[in-house]
Design a protein around this motif. Sequence first.
Motif, PDB file in Angstrom:
ATOM      1  N   GLU A  38       0.832  -1.212   0.000  1.00 47.85           N
ATOM      2  CA  GLU A  38       0.000   0.000   0.000  1.00 47.85           C
ATOM      3  C   GLU A  38       0.865   1.260   0.000  1.00 47.85           C
ATOM      4  O   GLU A  38       1.906   1.299   0.655  1.00 47.85           O
ATOM      5  CB  GLU A  38      -0.882  -0.021   1.255  1.00 47.85           C
ATOM      6  N   VAL A  39       0.415   2.263  -0.741  1.00 48.60           N
ATOM      7  CA  VAL A  39       1.052   3.582  -0.602  1.00 48.60           C
ATOM      8  C   VAL A  39       0.421   4.245   0.618  1.00 48.60           C
ATOM      9  O   VAL A  39      -0.802   4.371   0.697  1.00 48.60           O
ATOM     10  CB  VAL A  39       0.827   4.445  -1.864  1.00 48.60           C
ATOM     11  N   GLU A  40       1.248   4.635   1.567  1.00 47.70           N
ATOM     12  CA  GLU A  40       0.698   5.257   2.782  1.00 47.70           C
ATOM     13  C   GLU A  40       0.765   6.768   2.740  1.00 47.70           C
ATOM     14  O   GLU A  40       0.018   7.440   3.427  1.00 47.70           O
ATOM     15  CB  GLU A  40       1.438   4.730   4.018  1.00 47.70           C
ATOM     16  N   GLU A  41       1.698   7.284   1.928  1.00 42.21           N
ATOM     17  CA  GLU A  41       1.804   8.743   1.875  1.00 42.21           C
ATOM     18  C   GLU A  41       2.348   9.182   0.526  1.00 42.21           C
ATOM     19  O   GLU A  41       3.236   8.530  -0.044  1.00 42.21           O
ATOM     20  CB  GLU A  41       2.761   9.218   2.990  1.00 42.21           C
ATOM     21  N   ILE A  42       1.780  10.260   0.019  1.00 40.74           N
ATOM     22  CA  ILE A  42       2.364  10.900  -1.166  1.00 40.74           C
ATOM     23  C   ILE A  42       3.258  12.012  -0.629  1.00 40.74           C
ATOM     24  O   ILE A  42       2.802  12.882   0.130  1.00 40.74           O
ATOM     25  CB  ILE A  42       1.271  11.471  -2.091  1.00 40.74           C
ATOM     26  N   LEU A  43       4.535  11.948  -0.981  1.00 32.35           N
ATOM     27  CA  LEU A  43       5.495  12.897  -0.407  1.00 32.35           C
ATOM     28  C   LEU A  43       5.502  14.183  -1.225  1.00 32.35           C
ATOM     29  O   LEU A  43       5.668  14.152  -2.453  1.00 32.35           O
ATOM     30  CB  LEU A  43       6.889  12.268  -0.389  1.00 32.35           C
ATOM     31  N   VAL A  44       5.294  15.279  -0.519  1.00 35.24           N
ATOM     32  CA  VAL A  44       5.186  16.578  -1.188  1.00 35.24           C
ATOM     33  C   VAL A  44       6.026  17.580  -0.420  1.00 35.24           C
ATOM     34  O   VAL A  44       6.009  17.592   0.816  1.00 35.24           O
ATOM     35  CB  VAL A  44       3.702  17.048  -1.177  1.00 35.24           C
ATOM     36  N   SER A  45       6.791  18.399  -1.150  1.00 35.07           N
ATOM     37  CA  SER A  45       7.398  19.556  -0.481  1.00 35.07           C
ATOM     38  C   SER A  45       7.486  20.700  -1.480  1.00 35.07           C
ATOM     39  O   SER A  45       7.628  20.465  -2.689  1.00 35.07           O
ATOM     40  CB  SER A  45       8.777  19.208   0.099  1.00 35.07           C
ATOM     41  N   ASP A  46       7.371  21.908  -0.983  1.00 32.63           N
ATOM     42  CA  ASP A  46       7.373  23.125  -1.812  1.00 32.63           C
ATOM     43  C   ASP A  46       6.392  23.025  -2.981  1.00 32.63           C
ATOM     44  O   ASP A  46       6.710  23.421  -4.107  1.00 32.63           O
ATOM     45  CB  ASP A  46       8.786  23.400  -2.370  1.00 32.63           C
ATOM     46  N   GLY A  47       5.234  22.433  -2.732  1.00 35.44           N
ATOM     47  CA  GLY A  47       4.205  22.351  -3.774  1.00 35.44           C
ATOM     48  C   GLY A  47       4.517  21.346  -4.866  1.00 35.44           C
ATOM     49  O   GLY A  47       3.837  21.299  -5.889  1.00 35.44           O
ATOM     50  N   LEU A  93      -3.920  10.907   1.191  1.00 32.89           N
ATOM     51  CA  LEU A  93      -2.536  10.410   1.155  1.00 32.89           C
ATOM     52  C   LEU A  93      -1.513  11.555   1.198  1.00 32.89           C
ATOM     53  O   LEU A  93      -0.377  11.367   1.632  1.00 32.89           O
ATOM     54  CB  LEU A  93      -2.300   9.558  -0.105  1.00 32.89           C
ATOM     55  N   ILE A  94      -1.939  12.731   0.747  1.00 36.02           N
ATOM     56  CA  ILE A  94      -1.016  13.885   0.796  1.00 36.02           C
ATOM     57  C   ILE A  94      -1.098  14.542   2.174  1.00 36.02           C
ATOM     58  O   ILE A  94      -0.093  14.963   2.747  1.00 36.02           O
ATOM     59  CB  ILE A  94      -1.405  14.954  -0.262  1.00 36.02           C
ATOM     60  N   ASN A 112      -4.214   6.494  -9.191  1.00 35.34           N
ATOM     61  CA  ASN A 112      -5.388   5.787  -9.716  1.00 35.34           C
ATOM     62  C   ASN A 112      -6.470   5.721  -8.628  1.00 35.34           C
ATOM     63  O   ASN A 112      -7.582   5.282  -8.856  1.00 35.34           O
ATOM     64  CB  ASN A 112      -4.942   4.378 -10.135  1.00 35.34           C
ATOM     65  N   ALA A 113      -6.108   6.157  -7.432  1.00 36.17           N
ATOM     66  CA  ALA A 113      -7.086   6.193  -6.338  1.00 36.17           C
ATOM     67  C   ALA A 113      -8.039   7.368  -6.574  1.00 36.17           C
ATOM     68  O   ALA A 113      -7.764   8.251  -7.388  1.00 36.17           O
ATOM     69  CB  ALA A 113      -6.351   6.354  -5.015  1.00 36.17           C
ATOM     70  N   SER A 114      -9.138   7.381  -5.851  1.00 35.57           N
ATOM     71  CA  SER A 114     -10.103   8.475  -6.017  1.00 35.57           C
ATOM     72  C   SER A 114      -9.463   9.787  -5.564  1.00 35.57           C
ATOM     73  O   SER A 114      -8.516   9.778  -4.773  1.00 35.57           O
ATOM     74  CB  SER A 114     -11.338   8.188  -5.169  1.00 35.57           C
ATOM     75  N   PRO A 115      -9.990  10.924  -6.036  1.00 33.08           N
ATOM     76  CA  PRO A 115      -9.422  12.212  -5.598  1.00 33.08           C
ATOM     77  C   PRO A 115      -9.465  12.367  -4.078  1.00 33.08           C
ATOM     78  O   PRO A 115      -8.524  12.873  -3.475  1.00 33.08           O
ATOM     79  CB  PRO A 115     -10.319  13.249  -6.279  1.00 33.08           C
ATOM     80  N   LYS A 116     -10.548  11.884  -3.447  1.00 32.76           N
ATOM     81  CA  LYS A 116     -10.647  12.030  -1.983  1.00 32.76           C
ATOM     82  C   LYS A 116      -9.536  11.258  -1.291  1.00 32.76           C
ATOM     83  O   LYS A 116      -8.892  11.754  -0.369  1.00 32.76           O
ATOM     84  CB  LYS A 116     -12.005  11.513  -1.488  1.00 32.76           C
TER      85      LYS A 116
END
Length: 549
Positions: free
Chosen positions: A285-294, A324-325, A315-319
């Motif tokens: 499972e993906v547990e987190e989408i890693l984001v920094s500085d947008g 995840l972010i 591919n997951a729903s937008p919600k």
Amino acid sequence: MEVKYDAVVIGAGHNGLVAACYLAKAGLKVAVVERRSVPGGAAVTEELWPGYKVSRLSYSYSLFSPKIVEDLKLKESGLEVVESDVELFVPFEDGRYLTIWSDPRKTVKEISNFSVKDAEAYLKFEAYWRKVGSALNDLMLSPPPDLTQLVTLSDAISDPIRAVKQLGSLLDMSKAVRAFASHFDNPREAVEVTRTLMFASVHDFLSEYFETEEVKAAFVPRGLIGTMVGPRTPGSAYVLAHHMMGESTGRASSWGYLKGGMGGLSWALTKRARSLGAQVYLGVEVEEILVSDGKVRGVRLGDGRTFEASVVLSNASPKHTIKLIGRDKVDQDYVRAVDRLKDQGCVLKFNAAISELPDYKALPGKGVGPQHRGITSIGPSEDYAERAFDDAKYGRFSREPVLRVVHHSVHDPTMAPPGKHTISIFALYFPYDLKEGDWDSLRDQAADAVIDALSNFAPNFRGSLLQRDVLTPLDLEREFMLPKGNIFHAEITPDQMFSFRPVIGWSSYRTPINGLYLCGSATHPGGGVTGAPGHNAAFTVLRDLGLTR
Ligand SMILES: Cc1cc2nc3c(=O)[nH]c(=O)nc-3n(C[C@H](O)[C@H](O)[C@H](O)COP(=O)(O)OP(=O)(O)OC[C@H]3O[C@@H](n4cnc5c(N)ncnc54)[C@H](O)[C@@H]3O)c2cc1C
């Protein structure tokens, strides 16, 4: 442990797999990460009981783009379509039945037993969908125009760079409209079709063609599938269109089956993705989408690994993607728009192993006959469907549900042990939000409503049940991550289609996070096993990377 990829796809639903194939084909290093142990998401086959293989969710094949089959050489990877000579078998309470055959001449003959006028109208109905279906198909494989560019065009006049960009969008829009309109005799006809599809109900639409209740009853469920609408709800004509535009069996508006069930497609895509060099990880499972500085940086997996990537497709729903972010890391207007998406699920899926085929009162016989070779539609009148919807409107499940029944082992005998069968029942309406009670305590009662509804027409059904797999909307959410059990990730009503899907201003597969894209059914052109969201998202990525025009 950190691994670097050019692109990571979250989810091996068929759309995620299609996207992965195109990206890998373009030379990117791609990983697909799927939480379930089998690929396919809602296009999946599972051996639930020894010897019995079941298309657990989606059950028939019509919408998948022939271009994708061709581009990805899916037949060489094992995709095999099983056509049938029967589209629909509709038994009625008075003991009569109507068969809609793949051969229109046979259907005309059959309908003339009910009404000669309707038999003549059927040919016009068919011709209408051939034309409208191909017009809609021309809009499937490219992102829809962004209407916000149109409404702000005049503001851009003073800013030449912005004006050029927006004119480009306007040109795309004009091309799309032209492609659609080119299928019609004149612009007026194109606008009339648009008006009908956007605003009419399936009842209004069918009433323009047919006079008899039986013929209307045969087609009305296609305007209701998976959607919280009744026959008289404005916009349900579009839901009908969505289920009439398929051409993947080679015949317009026709529905077929796959060898090995719907998972046959997903395994063919998985095989193809792997042969193109993509890594497909199952059961992670993906547990987190890693984001920094947008910007997106990669994903963190449940097993502790991190996959670094500057491109991530969800591919997951937008919600679920926002979850995840982390809600606070995403533009709040976008979060609010996604929160407002209509996505209440209303489907219960009932799969079973059976000792014998249903013996329909209207056309008796337990040996394979036309009554078992197509989709059996339980819903003998528009009013029956309307009453079923009434229950759901008031927060109850339908006491007399509308059913779409497929006898899968008839199309592929390897799906059940010799002499035995599998059956797939798609049942409407079972709303996710119940006024009283909860799905865990109502599952058996709901299953009984399905068994009773089919047994009314095939009395041997209850006694033939050997095993059953009952999936309420809550199960669809828990096990398959379908938001509120919605089979399309978000309703396919016209207010959520084309430039409005998933939310206004973001119909291009991009998101407010740089490098993060959506590629599932909540994007254009919506739900169903089409492959189109995956295809379009992949090409948007390739365009953004400068790898294609
Ligand atoms: C009961 C039912 C019957 C249907 N019948 C038909 C039909 O007969 N014909 C038809 O054309 N369409 C049918 N549909 C609709 C169609 O199946 C779906 O619209 C389509 O398959 C969705 O495909 P997708 O790839 O966009 O998403 P999905 O199939 O939902 O795939 C998303 C994938 O992402 C995975 N995922 C989500 N979050 C994570 C995470 N954090 N980490 C890793 N993986 C994750 C999920 O496990 C899933 O595999 C039906 C749907 C249902 C539910």
